[in-house]
Design an enzyme around this catalytic site. Structure first.
Site, PDB file in Angstrom:
ATOM      1  CD  GLU A 331       0.853   2.326  -2.304  1.00  0.00           C
ATOM      2  OE1 GLU A 331       0.927   1.177  -2.632  1.00  0.00           O
ATOM      3  OE2 GLU A 331       1.895   3.123  -2.241  1.00  0.00           O
ATOM      4  CB  CYS A 332       2.559   4.982   3.934  1.00  0.00           C
ATOM      5  SG  CYS A 332       3.752   5.039   5.283  1.00  0.00           S
ATOM      6  N   GLY A 333       0.916   7.431   4.185  1.00  0.00           N
ATOM      7  CA  GLY A 333       0.535   8.718   4.464  1.00  0.00           C
ATOM      8  C   GLY A 333      -0.777   8.785   3.936  1.00  0.00           C
ATOM      9  CB  ALA A 432      -2.205  -1.194   3.877  1.00  0.00           C
TER      10      ALA A 432
END
Length: 441
Positions: A331-333, A432
C-alpha cells in the site's frame, strides 16, 4: 473514573491549525496520568495522530470515518473501545463540518461522528486577533446543525487575563461553558513534515513532550469540567459489515520507520479473526517469515530510507522468493518499494524490489489526496475480484512509469467520478497508492 460504561466527547474547531492536536494530546496525557482509562480516536483517514494518541494514552489508537466506514462499523469500533476504556476522546479533522459532498451522515466530517454517537463537541477556538467576536463564532457553531451539540468552548492562543475575560464575558449569554484558556506558546508545537506531522516513533523526546503537554493541560484546562461534559455512549456491538477479512492465517507484516501506516482497526480485526501477525523490518534487512501465507507492505516513508532499502539485499531476495509462491501486497509506500526504483527528493534513484514495473519520484512533488472507492479487478489480499473497498490516497510521489503490469483496481473519487484504472499486479504481487479502510457495506 469507575467503569460505568464508555463516555465520550469530540474535539472540533472551525479550521485546521486551530490547535486541536495540541489540545487533544495535552488532554489525553493529563487524563491518563490521572488514571483515567482513556481511549482516543481520530475522525477521518490519518495514520499520524493515532500514533501520538496511543503514546499519550498507553492504549491503541483508532480511526472513525463516516465516509469510508459503514455506519454500524463505526458503532462496532466504539463498542470495542469501551471494552478497555472509560472515556473516548475523538479528535476531528480540519473544520468540524468539513467533509465531502455525500449522503447526510456519510461526508467524512467530524460532525457526522458527533451526531451519530451523540458526542458533545469541545470547540477549540483560536482567539488570537479577536476577542468578543469569538462568541459570534461559537454561536454559529451551536446553531448550525441541530444534530451536533457544542458542549463547551476552549480558548487557544490567548494573549492575557484581560483577553480571556473579554471572551468569557461575551460567551456568557450563550450558556456555553469555557473550560480552558491556553496562552500563546510556540514551544508546544509539534514539528511538521511533508505528510502531516513527524511520526510519533521518531521523537526521541516524545515522553518529555507529552509531559509538557500534560502539564499545560493541568494548568490551563478545567479537567473536571471537561470530564463532566462527556456523555454516555450507546454501545451496540453487533457484527458489522465492512471489516476487511485477514489476507491470510499467518501475515508477514513489514513494520519499522519506513513502513508504519497500518490501521489499528484492521490489525485488531485480523487478530480477532484468528490471524497471526509476523512483523519484520526491511530497514534491518529482514525478509518476510517463510512460514507466512501472505506478505503485507504498508505505507510509510520509504523515500526517507531509499539508500537503506536499496542495500537491504536479504530483504529483497527473501521477498522475491516469497512472491514466487504466495501473495505480496503493498500500500502506497509499500507499493513504491515493490517497484523497480524510487527517486528521492534530492534526485537520487534507489533500486527497489523490482517485483512490479513501477518507477516513482519525489524530486518533483505532487500532492495526491482524497477518498477513493476501488473495484478490485482480480483476487487480492484486500479482497476478491469485483469487490468494492473504500479508502483514501495521500502521497506526494510522481509516477514516472508503470510498465506493462496489469492494473489492480478501477478507482472512483468520493463523489463517484471515475479516476480510471490504478495500481499494479504481476503474478502474485499487487500494489496501489490506495489505502484500504473498509469494504463497501
Amino acid at each position: 473514573m469507575s467503569h460505568e460504561g464508555l463516555k465520550g466527547l469530540l474535539i472540533g474547531a472551525p479550521r485546521s491549525g486551530s490547535g486541536k492536536t495540541t489540545v487533544t494530546l495535552g488532554l489525553l496525557a493529563a487524563l491518563a496520568r490521572r488514571g483515567v482509562a482513556v481511549r482516543a480516536a481520530k475522525s477521518g483517514p490519518d495514520y499520524i495522530d493515532p500514533a501520538f494518541h496511543a503514546a499519550a494514552t498507553g492504549r491503541p489508537g483508532l480511526n472513525l470515518d463516516s465516509w469510508a466506514m459503514p455506519p454500524d462499523l463505526v458503532g462496532h469500533l466504539v463498542a470495542e473501545a469501551g471494552e478497555d476504556g472509560d472515556l473516548l476522546v475523538v479528535e476531528g479533522a480540519m473544520g468540524l463540518f468539513d467533509g465531502v459532498p455525500a449522503a447526510p451522515g456519510r461526508t467524512g466530517a467530524g460532525a457526522d461522528i458527533a451526531a451519530r454517537l451523540g458526542l458533545p463537541v469541545l470547540l477549540v477556538l483560536d482567539v488570537s486577533g479577536q476577542s468578543q467576536t469569538a462568541a459570534a463564532v461559537a454561536r454559529g457553531f451551536a446553531t448550525h446543525d441541530p444534530a451536533v451539540r457544542i458542549g463547551g468552548v476552549l480558548l487557544n492562543r490567548v494573549g492575557s487575563e484581560r483577553h480571556i475575560r473579554l471572551v468569557r464575558d461575551a460567551m456568557a449569554p450563550l450558556g456555553l461553558p469555557v473550560v480552558g484558556a491556553i496562552p500563546r506558546d510556540a514551544t508546544l508545537a509539534l514539528p511538521e513534515r511533508h505528510l502531516g506531522l513527524v511520526q510519533a516513533g521518531e521523537h526521541p523526546d516524545l515522553d518529555a513532550r507529552l509531559d509538557a503537554l500534560a502539564a499545560m493541560a493541568e494548568r490551563h484546562l478545567d479537567l473536571d469540567a471537561i470530564l463532566t461534559l462527556a456523555t454516555p455512549l450507546p454501545l451496540k456491538n453487533t457484527p458489522p459489515r465492512g471489516l476487511l477479512p485477514p489476507p491470510g492465517q499467518r501475515i508477514a507484516l513489514a513494520r519499522d520507520a519506513a513502513f508504519s501506516f497500518v490501521y489499528a482497526h484492521a490489525l485488531a480485526h485480523w487478530r480477532r479473526a484468528g490471524a497471526e501477525i509476523l512483523p519484520f523490518s526491511p530497514l534491518a534487512d529482514e525478509a518476510p517469515d517463510p512460514s507466512a501465507d501472505v506478505c503485507w507492505l504498508p505505507g510509510g516513508y520509504p523515500e526517507l530510507h531509499g539508500g537503506a532499502l536499496a542495500g537491504a539485499n536479504a530483504f529483497k531476495a527473501g521477498l522475491a522468493r516469497f512472491a514466487q509462491t504466495r501473495p505480496v501486497h503493498g500500500e502506497c509506500g509499500g507499493y513504491m518499494v515493490l517497484g523497480e526504483g524510487l527517486v528521492d527528493a534530492d534526485g537520487s534513484r534507489h533500486a527497489m524490489a523490482g517485483l512490479l514495473a513501477l518507477e516513482t519520484s519525489f524530486a518533483k512533488r505532487k500532492m495526491n489526496l482524497g477518498y477513493r472507492e476501488a473495484r478490485l479487478l482480480s483476487d487480492t489480499p484486500i479482497g476478491p475480484a469485483g469487490s468494492q473497498v473504500r479508502g483514501h490516497e495521500f502521497h506526494y510521489a510522481t509516477v514516472l512509469a508503470r510498465g506493462a503490469d496489469d492494473p489492480l483496481a478501477d478507482l472512483k473519487d468520493s463523489q463517484g467520478a471515475s479516476l480510471g484504472a490504478s495500481g499494479s499486479r504481476r503474478g502474485r504481487v499487487t500494489g496501489a497508492f490506495f489505502h484500504a479502510i473498509a469494504a463497501v457495506g
